[in-house]
Scaffold this motif. Structure first.
Motif, PDB file in Angstrom:
ATOM      1  N   LEU A  16      40.204  51.098  39.199  1.00  9.05           N
ATOM      2  CA  LEU A  16      40.537  51.038  40.628  1.00  9.05           C
ATOM      3  C   LEU A  16      39.297  50.843  41.489  1.00  9.05           C
ATOM      4  CD1 LEU A  16      43.251  53.812  40.962  1.00  9.05           C
ATOM      5  CD2 LEU A  16      43.570  51.353  41.099  1.00  9.05           C
ATOM      6  N   LEU A  17      38.196  51.490  41.122  1.00 10.31           N
ATOM      7  CA  LEU A  17      36.971  51.333  41.904  1.00 10.31           C
ATOM      8  C   LEU A  17      36.528  49.876  41.932  1.00 10.31           C
ATOM      9  CD1 LEU A  17      34.821  54.457  40.945  1.00 10.31           C
ATOM     10  CD2 LEU A  17      35.831  53.920  43.162  1.00 10.31           C
ATOM     11  N   ALA A  18      36.547  49.243  40.766  1.00  7.45           N
ATOM     12  CA  ALA A  18      36.129  47.841  40.705  1.00  7.45           C
ATOM     13  C   ALA A  18      37.074  46.953  41.502  1.00  7.45           C
ATOM     14  CB  ALA A  18      36.054  47.392  39.250  1.00  7.45           C
ATOM     15  N   VAL A  19      38.382  47.211  41.362  1.00  6.63           N
ATOM     16  CA  VAL A  19      39.369  46.375  42.063  1.00  6.63           C
ATOM     17  C   VAL A  19      39.306  46.576  43.567  1.00  6.63           C
ATOM     18  CG1 VAL A  19      41.845  46.044  42.418  1.00  6.63           C
ATOM     19  CG2 VAL A  19      40.938  46.161  40.106  1.00  6.63           C
ATOM     20  N   MET A  20      39.126  47.804  44.005  1.00  6.53           N
ATOM     21  CA  MET A  20      39.143  48.100  45.436  1.00  6.53           C
ATOM     22  C   MET A  20      37.837  47.726  46.145  1.00  6.53           C
ATOM     23  SD  MET A  20      42.116  49.177  46.113  1.00  6.53           S
ATOM     24  CE  MET A  20      42.894  48.307  44.781  1.00  6.53           C
ATOM     25  N   ILE A  21      36.740  47.604  45.409  1.00  9.19           N
ATOM     26  CA  ILE A  21      35.452  47.302  46.045  1.00  9.19           C
ATOM     27  C   ILE A  21      35.169  45.792  46.050  1.00  9.19           C
ATOM     28  CG2 ILE A  21      32.947  47.567  45.811  1.00  9.19           C
ATOM     29  CD1 ILE A  21      33.487  50.411  44.779  1.00  9.19           C
ATOM     30  N   PHE A  22      35.330  45.144  44.910  1.00 10.78           N
ATOM     31  CA  PHE A  22      34.885  43.761  44.777  1.00 10.78           C
ATOM     32  C   PHE A  22      35.951  42.721  45.148  1.00 10.78           C
ATOM     33  CE2 PHE A  22      32.240  46.108  41.670  1.00 10.78           C
ATOM     34  CZ  PHE A  22      31.029  45.939  42.309  1.00 10.78           C
ATOM     35  N   ILE A  23      37.201  42.982  44.821  1.00  3.91           N
ATOM     36  CA  ILE A  23      38.244  41.979  45.055  1.00  3.91           C
ATOM     37  C   ILE A  23      38.479  41.708  46.545  1.00  3.91           C
ATOM     38  CG2 ILE A  23      40.619  41.301  44.537  1.00  3.91           C
ATOM     39  CD1 ILE A  23      38.738  41.389  42.143  1.00  3.91           C
ATOM     40  N   PRO A  24      38.500  42.726  47.433  1.00  7.65           N
ATOM     41  CA  PRO A  24      38.660  42.395  48.861  1.00  7.65           C
ATOM     42  C   PRO A  24      37.558  41.485  49.393  1.00  7.65           C
ATOM     43  CG  PRO A  24      39.085  44.720  48.512  1.00  7.65           C
ATOM     44  CD  PRO A  24      38.557  44.181  47.217  1.00  7.65           C
ATOM     45  N   MET A  25      36.318  41.686  48.928  1.00  4.36           N
ATOM     46  CA  MET A  25      35.215  40.829  49.382  1.00  4.36           C
ATOM     47  C   MET A  25      35.404  39.394  48.898  1.00  4.36           C
ATOM     48  SD  MET A  25      31.803  43.113  49.010  1.00  4.36           S
ATOM     49  CE  MET A  25      32.058  44.710  48.298  1.00  4.36           C
ATOM     50  N   ALA A  26      35.786  39.256  47.618  1.00  6.09           N
ATOM     51  CA  ALA A  26      36.026  37.907  47.075  1.00  6.09           C
ATOM     52  C   ALA A  26      37.201  37.242  47.787  1.00  6.09           C
ATOM     53  CB  ALA A  26      36.293  38.002  45.575  1.00  6.09           C
ATOM     54  N   ALA A  27      38.244  38.019  48.056  1.00  4.82           N
ATOM     55  CA  ALA A  27      39.423  37.460  48.730  1.00  4.82           C
ATOM     56  C   ALA A  27      39.081  37.005  50.144  1.00  4.82           C
ATOM     57  CB  ALA A  27      40.537  38.508  48.767  1.00  4.82           C
ATOM     58  N   TYR A  28      38.246  37.763  50.836  1.00  5.03           N
ATOM     59  CA  TYR A  28      37.840  37.384  52.194  1.00  5.03           C
ATOM     60  C   TYR A  28      37.080  36.063  52.177  1.00  5.03           C
ATOM     61  CZ  TYR A  28      35.193  37.467  56.553  1.00  5.03           C
ATOM     62  OH  TYR A  28      34.618  37.135  57.748  1.00  5.03           O
ATOM     63  N   SER A  29      36.156  35.944  51.228  1.00  3.02           N
ATOM     64  CA  SER A  29      35.372  34.712  51.122  1.00  3.02           C
ATOM     65  C   SER A  29      36.263  33.514  50.788  1.00  3.02           C
ATOM     66  CB  SER A  29      34.295  34.891  50.051  1.00  3.02           C
ATOM     67  OG  SER A  29      33.546  33.713  49.896  1.00  3.02           O
ATOM     68  N   ILE A  30      37.193  33.705  49.860  1.00  2.64           N
ATOM     69  CA  ILE A  30      38.091  32.613  49.476  1.00  2.64           C
ATOM     70  C   ILE A  30      39.020  32.231  50.624  1.00  2.64           C
ATOM     71  CG2 ILE A  30      40.031  32.025  47.974  1.00  2.64           C
ATOM     72  CD1 ILE A  30      38.620  33.626  45.757  1.00  2.64           C
ATOM     73  N   ALA A  31      39.604  33.232  51.277  1.00  2.00           N
ATOM     74  CA  ALA A  31      40.557  32.953  52.361  1.00  2.00           C
ATOM     75  C   ALA A  31      39.911  32.207  53.518  1.00  2.00           C
ATOM     76  CB  ALA A  31      41.168  34.264  52.854  1.00  2.00           C
ATOM     77  N   ARG A  32      38.662  32.535  53.822  1.00  2.00           N
ATOM     78  CA  ARG A  32      37.992  31.905  54.960  1.00  2.00           C
ATOM     79  C   ARG A  32      37.405  30.540  54.624  1.00  2.00           C
ATOM     80  NH1 ARG A  32      40.858  34.396  57.818  1.00  2.00           N
ATOM     81  NH2 ARG A  32      40.258  36.194  59.092  1.00  2.00           N
ATOM     82  N   ASN A  33      37.240  30.213  53.339  1.00  2.49           N
ATOM     83  CA  ASN A  33      36.587  28.958  52.972  1.00  2.49           C
ATOM     84  C   ASN A  33      37.492  27.968  52.256  1.00  2.49           C
ATOM     85  OD1 ASN A  33      33.627  29.366  53.714  1.00  2.49           O
ATOM     86  ND2 ASN A  33      34.033  31.210  52.529  1.00  2.49           N
ATOM     87  N   MET A  34      38.744  28.349  51.993  1.00  2.00           N
ATOM     88  CA  MET A  34      39.642  27.432  51.278  1.00  2.00           C
ATOM     89  C   MET A  34      39.880  26.130  52.037  1.00  2.00           C
ATOM     90  SD  MET A  34      42.554  29.897  49.578  1.00  2.00           S
ATOM     91  CE  MET A  34      43.579  28.548  49.044  1.00  2.00           C
ATOM     92  N   SER A  35      39.987  26.236  53.350  1.00  2.00           N
ATOM     93  CA  SER A  35      40.256  25.033  54.148  1.00  2.00           C
ATOM     94  C   SER A  35      39.001  24.192  54.380  1.00  2.00           C
ATOM     95  CB  SER A  35      40.864  25.441  55.497  1.00  2.00           C
ATOM     96  OG  SER A  35      39.981  26.305  56.197  1.00  2.00           O
ATOM     97  N   LYS A  36      37.828  24.765  54.089  1.00  2.00           N
ATOM     98  CA  LYS A  36      36.574  24.061  54.352  1.00  2.00           C
ATOM     99  C   LYS A  36      35.986  23.423  53.098  1.00  2.00           C
ATOM    100  CE  LYS A  36      35.607  27.531  57.900  1.00  2.00           C
ATOM    101  NZ  LYS A  36      34.743  28.681  58.261  1.00  2.00           N
ATOM    102  N   ARG A  37      36.120  24.106  51.963  1.00  2.00           N
ATOM    103  CA  ARG A  37      35.517  23.619  50.729  1.00  2.00           C
ATOM    104  C   ARG A  37      36.547  23.602  49.616  1.00  2.00           C
ATOM    105  NH1 ARG A  37      29.964  27.231  50.807  1.00  2.00           N
ATOM    106  NH2 ARG A  37      29.242  26.553  52.857  1.00  2.00           N
TER     107      ARG A  37
END
Length: 198
Positions: A38-59
């Protein structure tokens, strides 16, 4: 003699026998595996999801990466059970650490899919643009704007992944090869139930 009657003698002998047999090891392994996953999922995945969500339309690379990652949702464990077991045994990961890695591997596609969808639908990019005009960097925008707003999906994933980690039977049985020093409480209870059924 009365089937529906109360027991004539109350005893704690069965509990002491379970503790002596090492059932506490099963529960301790369950706690360690669940918390670390849970620690790994709750710490790293939100950051990766934020980066992907904000850059999918650009790259396009982010779209490809996101597509490849969520393809794991469509592959049930039973399909790749034998190759995964052989590979992890050869790598020396048929233990608690290997089970944590396996839980993380299966948690990433599902949680990433939920996080990215929630960020794209619920949090407008105009908030990020306004914060950027005010001088906020990417890290500041994530922790001070996005993270507080995705708390509902964080708690949903927290509960969902906890239930899945605690109730997973097949991977715990296959990867850890049983035993109180390696496996989780689900397998331990199954072994005791089968052992005392006859």
């Amino acid at each position: 003699d009365n089937f529906f009657g109360f027991p004539t003698n109350f005893t704690w002998d069965n509990f002491s026998r379970l503790l002596a047999d090492g059932i506490g090891g099963y529960y301790w392994n369950s706690v360690v595996i669940t918390v670390l996953s849970l620690l790994a999922v709750m710490i790293f995945i939100p950051m990766a999801a934020y980066s992907i969500a904000r850059n999918m339309s650009k790259r396009k690379a982010f779209t490809i990466m996101y597509t490849l990652l969520i393809l794991g949702i469509f592959v049930p464990f039973q399909v790749i059970m034998i190759p995964i077991t052989v590979m992890m045994s050869k790598l020396g990961l048929a233990n608690t650490f290997g089970l944590i890695l396996l839980y993380l591997t299966y948690a990433i596609p599902q949680t990433l899919f939920l996080y990215v969808g929630y960020i794209k639908i619920s949090i407008p990019e105009s908030l990020d643009e306004a914060a950027e005009i005010d001088g906020a960097g990417k890290v500041t925008r994530f922790f001070h704007i996005t993270l507080p707003q995705i708390s509902p999906i964080i708690f949903f994933n927290l509960i969902n992944q906890t239930i899945q980690a605690l109730q997973n039977f097949t991977s715990a049985q296959v990867i850890t090869e049983g035993g109180p020093l390696k496996s989780t409480y689900v397998l331990g209870l199954k072994l005791y139930k089968e052992g005392f059924s006859y």
